[in-house]
Scaffold this motif. Structure first.
Motif, short mmCIF file in Angstrom:
data_model
loop_
_atom_site.label_atom_id
_atom_site.label_comp_id
_atom_site.label_asym_id
_atom_site.label_seq_id
_atom_site.Cartn_x
_atom_site.Cartn_y
_atom_site.Cartn_z
N ILE A 33 0.81 -1.15 -0.01
CA ILE A 33 -0.14 0.00 0.18
C ILE A 33 1.02 1.32 -0.01
CG2 ILE A 33 -2.21 -0.79 1.06
CD1 ILE A 33 -1.15 0.10 3.81
N LEU A 34 0.53 2.16 -0.94
CA LEU A 34 1.16 3.60 -0.84
C LEU A 34 0.18 4.59 -0.41
CD1 LEU A 34 3.50 5.04 -3.53
CD2 LEU A 34 1.45 6.38 -2.91
N THR A 35 0.65 5.23 0.67
CA THR A 35 -0.16 6.44 1.02
C THR A 35 0.62 7.71 0.68
OG1 THR A 35 -1.42 7.42 2.56
CG2 THR A 35 0.51 6.50 3.44
N ALA A 36 -0.14 8.57 0.26
CA ALA A 36 0.40 10.14 -0.03
C ALA A 36 -0.54 11.00 0.63
CB ALA A 36 0.44 10.29 -1.58
N HIS A 37 0.19 12.00 0.93
CA HIS A 37 -0.19 13.21 1.68
C HIS A 37 0.14 14.47 1.33
CE1 HIS A 37 -1.82 14.74 5.63
NE2 HIS A 37 -2.31 13.72 5.87
N SER A 38 -0.96 15.28 1.07
CA SER A 38 -0.62 16.89 0.80
C SER A 38 -0.72 17.29 1.87
CB SER A 38 -1.55 17.16 -0.22
OG SER A 38 -3.00 17.46 0.38
N HIS A 39 -0.65 18.71 1.77
CA HIS A 39 -0.83 19.84 2.86
C HIS A 39 -2.28 19.62 3.42
CE1 HIS A 39 -2.38 22.38 -0.37
NE2 HIS A 39 -2.83 22.97 0.61
N ILE A 40 -3.24 19.07 2.75
CA ILE A 40 -4.73 19.17 3.05
C ILE A 40 -4.91 17.78 3.61
CG2 ILE A 40 -7.10 18.86 2.25
CD1 ILE A 40 -6.28 21.19 0.39
N GLY A 41 -4.48 16.52 3.26
CA GLY A 41 -4.67 15.42 3.68
C GLY A 41 -4.26 14.21 2.72
N VAL A 42 -4.76 13.31 3.07
CA VAL A 42 -4.57 11.89 2.11
C VAL A 42 -5.04 12.29 0.62
CG1 VAL A 42 -4.71 9.44 1.62
CG2 VAL A 42 -4.32 10.23 4.34
N CYS A 43 -4.03 12.12 -0.32
CA CYS A 43 -4.28 12.34 -1.62
C CYS A 43 -4.47 11.16 -2.43
CB CYS A 43 -3.81 13.51 -2.10
SG CYS A 43 -1.80 13.34 -2.27
N ALA A 44 -3.74 10.04 -1.99
CA ALA A 44 -3.76 8.95 -2.73
C ALA A 44 -3.56 7.58 -1.72
CB ALA A 44 -2.72 9.07 -3.54
N ILE A 45 -4.18 6.54 -2.03
CA ILE A 45 -3.99 5.28 -1.34
C ILE A 45 -4.01 4.40 -2.51
CG2 ILE A 45 -4.57 3.38 0.30
CD1 ILE A 45 -5.92 5.57 1.99
N LEU A 46 -2.62 3.77 -2.81
CA LEU A 46 -2.73 2.88 -4.00
C LEU A 46 -2.48 1.57 -3.40
CD1 LEU A 46 -0.59 5.32 -6.15
CD2 LEU A 46 -2.84 5.33 -5.77
N ILE A 47 -2.78 0.56 -4.19
CA ILE A 47 -2.64 -0.78 -3.76
C ILE A 47 -2.07 -1.53 -4.94
CG2 ILE A 47 -3.84 -2.98 -2.82
CD1 ILE A 47 -6.08 -1.16 -2.11
N GLY A 48 -0.98 -2.42 -4.76
CA GLY A 48 -0.47 -3.20 -5.61
C GLY A 48 0.63 -4.46 -5.12
N SER A 49 1.28 -4.58 -6.07
CA SER A 49 2.25 -5.78 -5.72
C SER A 49 4.00 -5.30 -5.84
CB SER A 49 2.11 -7.06 -6.73
OG SER A 49 1.00 -7.31 -6.48
N ASP A 50 3.89 -4.19 -6.51
CA ASP A 50 5.19 -3.79 -6.92
C ASP A 50 5.66 -2.36 -6.48
OD1 ASP A 50 6.98 -2.15 -9.34
OD2 ASP A 50 7.94 -4.03 -8.66
N ALA A 51 6.40 -1.90 -5.49
CA ALA A 51 6.71 -0.53 -5.11
C ALA A 51 7.07 0.44 -6.18
CB ALA A 51 7.81 -0.61 -4.00
N ASP A 52 7.77 -0.01 -7.08
CA ASP A 52 8.36 0.79 -8.08
C ASP A 52 6.98 1.18 -8.87
OD1 ASP A 52 10.75 0.85 -7.41
OD2 ASP A 52 11.48 -0.87 -8.73
N ALA A 53 6.14 0.22 -9.42
CA ALA A 53 4.82 0.60 -9.95
C ALA A 53 4.10 1.45 -9.37
CB ALA A 53 4.03 -0.73 -10.23
N LEU A 54 3.82 1.30 -8.12
CA LEU A 54 3.11 2.15 -7.08
C LEU A 54 3.74 3.85 -7.03
CD1 LEU A 54 2.31 -0.04 -4.00
CD2 LEU A 54 0.75 0.62 -6.06
N GLU A 55 4.99 3.88 -7.20
CA GLU A 55 5.59 5.08 -7.21
C GLU A 55 5.33 5.60 -8.66
OE1 GLU A 55 9.74 4.39 -6.23
OE2 GLU A 55 9.34 4.99 -4.08
N ARG A 56 5.66 4.99 -9.61
CA ARG A 56 5.31 5.42 -10.82
C ARG A 56 3.83 5.90 -11.19
NH1 ARG A 56 8.44 0.98 -12.30
NH2 ARG A 56 6.72 -0.03 -12.92
N ASP A 57 2.80 5.13 -10.65
CA ASP A 57 1.22 5.60 -10.78
C ASP A 57 1.28 6.80 -9.75
OD1 ASP A 57 -1.18 5.59 -11.12
OD2 ASP A 57 -1.69 3.79 -9.63
N LEU A 58 1.85 7.15 -8.73
CA LEU A 58 1.66 8.16 -8.17
C LEU A 58 2.15 9.48 -8.97
CD1 LEU A 58 0.98 9.55 -5.09
CD2 LEU A 58 3.29 9.14 -4.73
N GLY A 59 3.47 9.29 -9.50
CA GLY A 59 3.82 10.10 -10.33
C GLY A 59 3.00 10.71 -11.58
N HIS A 60 2.37 9.84 -12.08
CA HIS A 60 1.36 10.03 -13.16
C HIS A 60 0.13 10.66 -12.83
CE1 HIS A 60 3.80 7.80 -16.05
NE2 HIS A 60 3.77 6.76 -15.64
#
Length: 184
Positions: A33-60
């Motif tokens: 699970i990847l969680t991402a937080h902006s200055h307001i709050g959680v802006c992403a919770i991504l689920i997957g099998s590969d950390a690199d793929a989750l990071e790329r998804d977040l970047g996109h």
């Protein structure tokens, strides 16, 4: 901390705090699970099998934002998400930042947040609920665009016959989440 995308020179990072998104990756019973937080709050919770793929998804999903890996700052969020996956009846009480969607998507996402744990709704019923009786496909697209898995529970939307349909994070994960919610 790991800076994976800048969008601007590193020296400008402190000045651009509003353009910074902190993220961290953890483990859960349904995968990484990847969680991402902006200055307001959680802006992403991504689920997957590969950390690199989750990071790329977040970047996109957040082009031009400064993405900073910060496990220490997000440790509690990761723990809350993993706990929610195991015991969904306890809820997931995290501040959300849902600004990254169209007004229609935001209406769908707000409605999804009102569906109680253990309940499901069909795409058609959800479309009718938001005043778009012919909008089931648009509702499905809004669900697919949801970057905040679990916080915006698009896994609770099913086909008209009650069967499972596409889930951005995989049908097996959707099945597992609904099973845990049904057994609370």
């Amino acid at each position: 901390m790991n800076l994976i995308q800048t969008g601007m020179p590193v020296a400008a990072c402190n000045v651009a705090a509003l353009g910074t998104i902190a993220y961290a990756i953890g483990e859960s019973s349904i995968g990484k699970i990847l969680t991402a937080h902006s200055h307001i709050g959680v802006c992403a919770i991504l689920i997957g099998s590969d950390a690199d793929a989750l990071e790329r998804d977040l970047g996109h999903r957040f082009p031009g934002k400064i993405l900073v890996e910060d496990e220490a700052a997000l440790r509690d969020d990761l723990a809350a998400i993993a706990r929610f996956i195991e015991t969904p009846g306890g809820g997931l009480d995290l501040p959300l930042d849902m600004r990254h969607g169209t007004p229609f998507q935001q209406r769908v996402w707000d409605t999804l947040r009102s569906i109680p744990c253990g309940a499901t709704i069909t795409y058609t019923a959800l479309a009718r609920h938001i005043g778009q009786p012919n909008g089931a496909r648009a509702v499905a697209r809004a669900c697919a665009a949801n970057a905040i898995a679990l916080g915006i529970p698009c896994h609770r939307v099913v086909r008209a016959a009650g069967t499972l349909s596409g889930y951005r994070w995989g049908l097996e994960r959707k099945r597992a989440l609904l099973y845990k919610e049904a057994t609370i």
